[in-house]
Design a protein around this motif. Structure first.
Motif, PDB file in Angstrom:
ATOM      1  N   GLY A   1      -0.207  14.878  -9.188  1.00 27.66           N
ATOM      2  CA  GLY A   1      -0.155  15.969 -10.147  1.00 27.66           C
ATOM      3  C   GLY A   1      -1.364  16.879 -10.069  1.00 27.66           C
ATOM      4  N   ASP A   2      -1.848  17.191  -8.864  1.00 27.10           N
ATOM      5  CA  ASP A   2      -2.966  18.120  -8.690  1.00 27.10           C
ATOM      6  C   ASP A   2      -2.406  19.531  -8.572  1.00 27.10           C
ATOM      7  N   ILE A   3      -2.852  20.437  -9.430  1.00 28.67           N
ATOM      8  CA  ILE A   3      -2.308  21.783  -9.464  1.00 28.67           C
ATOM      9  C   ILE A   3      -2.561  22.528  -8.153  1.00 28.67           C
ATOM     10  N   ARG A   4      -3.615  22.155  -7.425  1.00 30.35           N
ATOM     11  CA  ARG A   4      -3.873  22.796  -6.125  1.00 30.35           C
ATOM     12  C   ARG A   4      -2.766  22.483  -5.121  1.00 30.35           C
ATOM     13  N   GLY A   5      -2.114  21.336  -5.311  1.00 25.04           N
ATOM     14  CA  GLY A   5      -0.990  20.969  -4.456  1.00 25.04           C
ATOM     15  C   GLY A   5       0.252  21.807  -4.708  1.00 25.04           C
ATOM     16  N   VAL A   6       0.262  22.551  -5.809  1.00 22.56           N
ATOM     17  CA  VAL A   6       1.337  23.506  -6.097  1.00 22.56           C
ATOM     18  C   VAL A   6       0.943  24.900  -5.623  1.00 22.56           C
TER      19      VAL A   6
ATOM     20  N   ALA B   1       6.902  20.671   0.020  1.00 23.37           N
ATOM     21  CA  ALA B   1       5.578  20.165  -0.338  1.00 23.37           C
ATOM     22  C   ALA B   1       5.278  20.357  -1.826  1.00 23.37           C
ATOM     23  N   THR B   2       5.894  21.358  -2.456  1.00 20.46           N
ATOM     24  CA  THR B   2       5.674  21.600  -3.881  1.00 20.46           C
ATOM     25  C   THR B   2       6.093  20.398  -4.715  1.00 20.46           C
TER      26      THR B   2
ATOM     27  N   ALA C   1       0.151  24.341   4.756  1.00 18.57           N
ATOM     28  CA  ALA C   1      -0.697  24.793   3.647  1.00 18.57           C
ATOM     29  C   ALA C   1      -1.151  23.610   2.797  1.00 18.57           C
ATOM     30  N   TYR C   2      -0.232  22.682   2.559  1.00 20.17           N
ATOM     31  CA  TYR C   2      -0.585  21.507   1.755  1.00 20.17           C
ATOM     32  C   TYR C   2      -1.632  20.660   2.484  1.00 20.17           C
ATOM     33  N   SER C   3      -1.441  20.475   3.790  1.00 20.53           N
ATOM     34  CA  SER C   3      -2.430  19.718   4.569  1.00 20.53           C
ATOM     35  C   SER C   3      -3.787  20.407   4.529  1.00 20.53           C
ATOM     36  N   HIS C   4      -3.759  21.738   4.578  1.00 20.15           N
ATOM     37  CA  HIS C   4      -5.009  22.505   4.551  1.00 20.15           C
ATOM     38  C   HIS C   4      -5.765  22.275   3.256  1.00 20.15           C
ATOM     39  N   VAL C   5      -5.060  22.332   2.118  1.00 16.81           N
ATOM     40  CA  VAL C   5      -5.758  22.182   0.841  1.00 16.81           C
ATOM     41  C   VAL C   5      -6.276  20.757   0.669  1.00 16.81           C
ATOM     42  N   VAL C   6      -5.532  19.787   1.166  1.00 19.16           N
ATOM     43  CA  VAL C   6      -6.002  18.396   1.068  1.00 19.16           C
ATOM     44  C   VAL C   6      -7.246  18.192   1.929  1.00 19.16           C
ATOM     45  N   GLN C   7      -7.208  18.734   3.146  1.00 17.42           N
ATOM     46  CA  GLN C   7      -8.328  18.542   4.073  1.00 17.42           C
ATOM     47  C   GLN C   7      -9.593  19.254   3.625  1.00 17.42           C
ATOM     48  N   THR C   8      -9.445  20.377   2.916  1.00  9.16           N
ATOM     49  CA  THR C   8     -10.617  21.173   2.533  1.00  9.16           C
ATOM     50  C   THR C   8     -11.104  20.883   1.120  1.00  9.16           C
ATOM     51  N   SER C   9     -10.464  19.953   0.427  1.00 11.76           N
ATOM     52  CA  SER C   9     -10.866  19.633  -0.951  1.00 11.76           C
ATOM     53  C   SER C   9     -11.807  18.430  -0.966  1.00 11.76           C
TER      54      SER C   9
ATOM     55  N   ARG D   1       3.079  24.440 -16.879  1.00  8.99           N
ATOM     56  CA  ARG D   1       1.850  24.735 -16.139  1.00  8.99           C
ATOM     57  C   ARG D   1       2.123  24.822 -14.643  1.00  8.99           C
ATOM     58  N   ALA D   2       2.900  23.873 -14.119  1.00 14.93           N
ATOM     59  CA  ALA D   2       3.212  23.870 -12.691  1.00 14.93           C
ATOM     60  C   ALA D   2       4.026  25.101 -12.307  1.00 14.93           C
ATOM     61  N   LEU D   3       5.029  25.447 -13.135  1.00 15.22           N
ATOM     62  CA  LEU D   3       5.859  26.614 -12.843  1.00 15.22           C
ATOM     63  C   LEU D   3       5.048  27.896 -12.923  1.00 15.22           C
TER      64      LEU D   3
END
Length: 651
Positions: free
Chosen positions: A293-298, A90-91, A276-284, A106-108
């Motif tokens: 390129g959304d840093i929350r997706g990392v 997912a990263t 975890a990725y689905s969680h951040v997408v659903q709660t944003s 920044r991503a790293l």
């Protein structure tokens, strides 16, 4: 309990322990950086070096490696768009787009900081779990422990991916391989075919490295290119850290989620990053930049996948049930060190349990720090053509496999299991399911025998047994629900339908193995044959299930990575490179390890890698010097060839 924790802390901060922990961290980073290897192959490489080591230091080295693989694999995910392992898939979705924008640093940075915090949270939750679960573990009998091995096998529902039938058949074959040797209850030889080497069973190192290291090395060789062509990092190291500090609740939520998922055998790294990725997408609120390129997706998946390691240790340490494929190898390493996870460890070696926890937290700190320091150098390493790295990895793999029993038969077992793993990968059979079956087979049979001896068949109605049985059923249902989209063997070729006869023939081999197990077990005593017959029928049922699906062209069963090559009458390269490994083993048998490698390394580098003779010679000399130093420093042995022993040139 507090005294044990303080005592363990003192052991962890000794110079020797820190040194071995750092070795494990460095190996884990290298394994994470090389796409596809993963924790199973990496931990298998370390297993032979455990012999003779101090218990705390040996476990520190293993924990150091397994803790940082989800950190190291971030490099390939962000810089190349290639997941270093299943835990970093997912990263790629947001990390790689950030790198293409010139924000790789920044991503790293965000990924490393998230991994650090996630790993520490995982260690804390492991501590809490031990405090809460310790009284429960001490009340378990052999009946409950047998049910826990079945619970461990329930992870096959997830590891099977799209085809549960293949997962059942693979786990059945793993159980069959796991019972090779003498029966624990009666001492009768089973499935040994009169071969002395098989009386003690096939070593875990040979099985794990054969199933995973050999196929992954060969698969990467097929690409024939450098790992990456772009090494630009850009700026933004501080910005990535600030991004993480701006989202503390996101890190906490995803790390907690990772711990919980990691504690469920089989889910773990296969799905934790996606959940975890689905969680951040659903709660944003703002979802427009995800995938661009959304840093929350990392931050979300990296927090979860490192915390997952702490969660996976919960069933491993408390119940002796591996929480993931790499934890299965870790479990084998503990057994090699004379440690029995579960009741004995929690009751008598609580200080050792806390040593593992402290090591886990410390390894995450070291791993994140080293990743930042080594980022620019690692970026350059990804430009090295893999054809240069492959022969060195083959050398290390064979060196490690030989240390299992120090017999040339270890290398034969490695190649045989490598061939099995190679075609399981090609035809989409879940290799982790086979490994889990292999690891759990001895414990399952031993606990079943004890339960029957102590309680007859009344053990089935014990409250603990019924509760664990219900949890196992729930685990299977959840696995079927969330694991159907997970494939441990990648995507198939679109023309796989056309090579169905080849897939049918491979599945038939599983049925043959099951029938041989059943036939050879019939003449054993009751206690010696009950378990082999059970796993034989399980494997046969799974194989017949797969054959039925293939006969009906069921989409979930059809899988062939090389279908396109086969239809054009060409070889993909798998068989060629496997043949090279066979030739190397023959060379080792004939002229010894150093002699065979002195010929193999330069020949491979010059022929396959188009290296200049001088460069090939320097690489070969460096590699042989490394092996010699390791062998001497750790009092290990190298295989001696037939010519050496005949002429009396033995060490």
């Amino acid at each position: 309990m507090l005294d044990a924790a303080i005592l363990a802390l003192g052991h962890v901060f000794t110079g020797d322990h820190i040194g071995f922990l750092l070795i494990g961290v460095l190996v884990g980073l290298v394994v994470g950086i090389l796409p596809g290897l993963g924790g199973i192959a990496g931990m298998s490489i370390l297993l032979p070096f455990l012999y003779g080591m101090d218990t705390t230091s040996a476990l520190g080295m293993l924990i150091g490696m397994v803790a940082v693989i989800p950190t190291g694999d971030t490099f390939t995910s962000v810089m190349m768009g290639i997941p270093g392992s299943s835990a970093s898939q997912a990263t790629v979705l947001d990390g790689f787009p950030l790198a293409k924008k010139g924000e790789a640093a920044r991503a790293l940075s965000a990924a490393f900081a998230s991994s650090l915090f996630g790993g520490v949270i995982g260690a804390l939750m492991l501590t809490v779990a031990i405090v809460i679960a310790r009284p429960l573990v001490l009340s378990f009998s052999s009946a409950e422990l047998f049910m826990l091995t079945l619970f461990g096998l329930s992870m096959v529902a997830v590891l099977s991916g799209r085809s549960l039938a293949k997962g059942v058949a693979a786990a059945g074959l793993g159980l069959i391989i796991g019972i090779i040797g003498t029966a624990p209850a009666t001492g009768e030889p089973r499935l040994t075919f009169g071969i002395d080497y098989l009386y003690d069973g096939i070593p875990l190192v040979a099985v794990a490295m054969g199933l995973f290291a050999i196929p992954e090395i060969i698969d990467l060789l097929k690409r024939g290119t450098a790992i990456s062509e772009n090494t630009g990092l850009g700026g933004g190291w501080g910005k990535g850290l600030r991004d993480v500090l701006r989202h503390p609740w996101l890190v906490g939520r995803c790390a907690s989620l990772g711990c919980i998922i990691g504690a469920l055998p089989g889910l773990g790294g296969a799905v934790v990053d996606w959940i975890a990725y689905s969680h951040v997408v659903q709660t944003s609120r703002d979802k427009t930049q995800f995938g661009r390129g959304d840093i929350r997706g990392v931050i979300a998946p990296e927090s979860a996948n490192n915390a997952c390691q702490g969660g996976a240790l919960i069933p491993t340490l408390l119940f002796g049930v591996p929480g993931s494929g790499s934890m299965a190898v870790f479990l084998g390493g503990m057994v090699l060190l004379g440690i029995q996870p579960g009741i004995t460890m929690v009751e008598t070696r609580l200080d050792l349990t806390y040593s593992i926890i402290w090591s886990l937290a410390l390894a995450n700190v070291f791993g994140a720090g080293l990743c930042v320091l080594l980022a620019r150098y690692v970026a350059r390493l990804t430009q090295v053509p893999f054809v240069y790295l492959a022969p060195l990895m083959i050398m290390i793999t064979m060196f490690a496999a030989y240390q299992a029993t120090r017999s040339i038969a270890d290398l034969v077992a490695l190649i045989v299991m490598g061939g099995v793993g190679l075609y399981m990968r090609r035809f989409g059979w879940p290799r982790p399911a086979l490994l889990i079956g292999f690891v759990l087979a001895p414990g399952a049979e031993g606990y079943l025998y004890q339960a029957v001896q102590f309680y007859d068949w009344a053990w089935v109605w014990r409250p603990g047994v019924l509760i664990i049985g219900a949890i196992t059923i729930v685990s299977v249902v959840l696995g079927l629900r969330y694991g159907s989209a997970v494939s441990s063997e990648g995507e198939t070729d679109p023309t796989a339908t056309e090579t169905r006869p080849r897939q049918f023939a491979f599945a038939a081999l599983f049925l043959v193995a099951a029938c041989v197990c059943i036939a050879m077990s019939r003449d054993l005593s009751f206690l010696g044959k009950i378990f082999p017959l059970a796993v034989g029928f399980l494997a046969a049922g799974g194989a017949l299930w797969v054959l039925t699906h293939l006969y009906g062209s069921h989409a979930s069963a059809l899988h062939d990575d090389d279908a396109g090559f086969a239809l054009r009458g060409r070889w993909s390269g798998r068989e060629l490179y496997l043949g090279v490994c066979v030739v190397v083993v023959l060379g080792i048998w004939l002229i010894g390890f150093l002699g065979a490698m002195a010929l193999f390394l330069p020949a491979f580098l010059i022929v396959a890698g188009n290296a200049r003779p001088l460069r090939a010679g320097l690489i070969t000399a460096s590699a042989l010097a490394f092996i010699y130093v390791v062998t001497t420093a750790m009092s290990l042995r190298l295989p001696e060839g037939l010519i050496q022993t005949t002429l009396g040139w033995t060490a």
